[in-house]
Design an enzyme around this catalytic site. Structure first.
Site, PDB file in Angstrom:
ATOM      1  N   HIS A 122     -76.297  84.712 -29.268  1.00  0.00           N
ATOM      2  CA  HIS A 122     -75.243  83.721 -29.528  1.00  0.00           C
ATOM      3  C   HIS A 122     -74.976  83.517 -31.011  1.00  0.00           C
ATOM      4  O   HIS A 122     -73.827  83.441 -31.427  1.00  0.00           O
ATOM      5  CB  HIS A 122     -75.587  82.383 -28.856  1.00  0.00           C
ATOM      6  CG  HIS A 122     -75.720  82.502 -27.378  1.00  0.00           C
ATOM      7  ND1 HIS A 122     -76.924  82.813 -26.787  1.00  0.00           N
ATOM      8  CD2 HIS A 122     -74.800  82.406 -26.382  1.00  0.00           C
ATOM      9  CE1 HIS A 122     -76.744  82.880 -25.471  1.00  0.00           C
ATOM     10  NE2 HIS A 122     -75.472  82.644 -25.207  1.00  0.00           N
ATOM     11  N   GLU A 149     -82.360  79.830 -30.647  1.00  0.00           N
ATOM     12  CA  GLU A 149     -82.322  81.127 -31.337  1.00  0.00           C
ATOM     13  C   GLU A 149     -82.758  80.999 -32.799  1.00  0.00           C
ATOM     14  O   GLU A 149     -83.423  81.897 -33.331  1.00  0.00           O
ATOM     15  CB  GLU A 149     -80.926  81.751 -31.191  1.00  0.00           C
ATOM     16  CG  GLU A 149     -80.659  82.096 -29.723  1.00  0.00           C
ATOM     17  CD  GLU A 149     -79.331  82.792 -29.437  1.00  0.00           C
ATOM     18  OE1 GLU A 149     -78.556  83.041 -30.387  1.00  0.00           O
ATOM     19  OE2 GLU A 149     -79.069  83.092 -28.251  1.00  0.00           O
ATOM     20  N   ARG A 152     -64.320  55.358 -24.690  1.00  0.00           N
ATOM     21  CA  ARG A 152     -62.945  55.389 -25.213  1.00  0.00           C
ATOM     22  C   ARG A 152     -61.979  55.440 -24.029  1.00  0.00           C
ATOM     23  O   ARG A 152     -62.131  56.282 -23.137  1.00  0.00           O
ATOM     24  CB  ARG A 152     -62.739  56.614 -26.114  1.00  0.00           C
ATOM     25  CG  ARG A 152     -63.355  56.484 -27.492  1.00  0.00           C
ATOM     26  CD  ARG A 152     -63.033  57.708 -28.352  1.00  0.00           C
ATOM     27  NE  ARG A 152     -63.302  57.462 -29.758  1.00  0.00           N
ATOM     28  CZ  ARG A 152     -64.449  57.774 -30.366  1.00  0.00           C
ATOM     29  NH1 ARG A 152     -65.443  58.326 -29.697  1.00  0.00           N
ATOM     30  NH2 ARG A 152     -64.611  57.523 -31.659  1.00  0.00           N
ATOM     31  N   ARG A 193     -66.301  51.578 -34.396  1.00  0.00           N
ATOM     32  CA  ARG A 193     -65.945  51.250 -33.027  1.00  0.00           C
ATOM     33  C   ARG A 193     -65.910  49.744 -32.743  1.00  0.00           C
ATOM     34  O   ARG A 193     -65.480  49.326 -31.678  1.00  0.00           O
ATOM     35  CB  ARG A 193     -66.908  51.975 -32.073  1.00  0.00           C
ATOM     36  CG  ARG A 193     -66.823  53.491 -32.165  1.00  0.00           C
ATOM     37  CD  ARG A 193     -65.432  53.976 -31.742  1.00  0.00           C
ATOM     38  NE  ARG A 193     -65.052  53.358 -30.500  1.00  0.00           N
ATOM     39  CZ  ARG A 193     -65.529  53.708 -29.292  1.00  0.00           C
ATOM     40  NH1 ARG A 193     -66.357  54.724 -29.204  1.00  0.00           N
ATOM     41  NH2 ARG A 193     -65.152  53.072 -28.207  1.00  0.00           N
TER      42      ARG A 193
HETATM   43  N1  URA Z   1     -68.593  61.736 -33.526  1.00  0.00           N
HETATM   44  C1  URA Z   1     -68.806  61.067 -32.375  1.00  0.00           C
HETATM   45  O1  URA Z   1     -69.524  61.548 -31.489  1.00  0.00           O
HETATM   46  N2  URA Z   1     -68.222  59.861 -32.217  1.00  0.00           N
HETATM   47  C2  URA Z   1     -67.414  59.318 -33.132  1.00  0.00           C
HETATM   48  O2  URA Z   1     -66.870  58.224 -32.916  1.00  0.00           O
HETATM   49  C3  URA Z   1     -67.202  60.015 -34.335  1.00  0.00           C
HETATM   50  C4  URA Z   1     -67.794  61.244 -34.497  1.00  0.00           C
END
Ligand code: URA
Length: 260
Positions: free
Chosen positions: A9, A85, A173, A229
């Site tokens: 890979h 790997e 989300r 967030r």
């Molecule tokens: N990476 C993530 O997993 N979540 C985010 O909100 C930003 C970057």
């Protein structure tokens, strides 16, 4: 051809690593970041492979130590293959350089999170160790990352990260997602994690840490905070490059203290 001549890979083998092979790798999800690190922080860079977007570069740190700048791809399944790997290729220290979304008000976009342990909600990790197995970073590597952040005057936080398998549903989300319907078990998850003093969401370090424990290599993680967030689901574009640059500088200063 033996297994160590070529890893399917990542697209290179032990022989490609030369007479002074690296034991330290910095691992980015994004191939462009792996390339940027090689171009800006390493000298005498050689591209080892450009396979499936899993670009790998070999170069020297300012102190002359060899380092691999490799790509994990997005998420734990891809990371688990690459890490397996890399360990077969002789890597013994892996620092993930990622991006992340903060779920605490005081962890601001533009800062970095150094993860000492992960709440690991990742299927790939379950193939490697039991659910209850600790997803803990290497303590020495973590302290070195913290010291590097201090030395560089980078705004940092140390704590627990929620490592999950999806960017949209798994990180609660719904407004910026094609799927507005979150399953009941995911509704309110971010608030629950916030109360459990989890700092942030990302998608790889839980599996990396469990692999470190099982395979016996040092694993650490520093992520640039690119989403806040507590106020929005979207990426804070104007803080993104500063956050990533800080995470890279912290990781590279740390990388120089490990290996041969
Ligand atoms: N990476 C993530 O997993 N979540 C985010 O909100 C930003 C970057």
């Amino acid at each position: 051809m033996s297994n160590s001549d070529y890893f399917y890979h990542v697209g290179f083998g032990r022989a490609d690593l030369g007479s002074n092979p690296p034991v330290v790798a910095v691992l980015s999800g994004d191939p462009n970041r792996a390339h940027l690190i090689a171009q800006t922080h390493l000298r005498g860079v050689r591209m080892l492979a450009e396979n499936r977007g899993l670009n790998s570069y070999l170069g020297l740190l300012p102190n002359g130590r060899p380092v691999l700048s490799a790509t994990s791809g997005m998420g734990a399944p891809s990371l688990s293959i690459v890490v397996n790997e890399l360990v077969q290729a002789g890597i013994r220290v892996i620092i993930r350089i990622g991006t992340t979304g903060s779920i605490q008000d005081y962890v601001k976009a533009g800062s970095v999170v150094i993860t000492h342990a992960a709440l690991c909600r990742q299927g790939a990790a379950d193939d490697i160790a039991p659910l209850e197995y600790p997803a803990a970073a290497d303590p020495f590597l973590t302290v070195a990352l913290v010291n590097a952040a201090r030395e560089l005057s980078v705004d940092y936080h140390v704590g627990i990260t929620a490592s999950v398998d999806s960017f949209y549903e798994g990180q609660e989300r719904s407004e910026t997602s094609a799927n507005p319907h979150l399953m009941r078990r995911l509704q309110g998850m971010t608030e629950e994690y916030r109360r459990l003093n989890v700092l942030n969401y990302e998608m790889e370090c839980g599996t990396l840490f469990k692999m470190g424990g099982v395979y016996g290599f040092r694993a650490g993680c520093v992520c640039g905070v690119i989403a806040q967030r507590t106020s929005a689901e979207s990426i804070v574009q104007e803080r993104k490059s500063a956050a990533i640059d800080s995470a890279i500088r912290v990781a590279m200063l740390t990388a120089g203290q490990f290996g041969i």
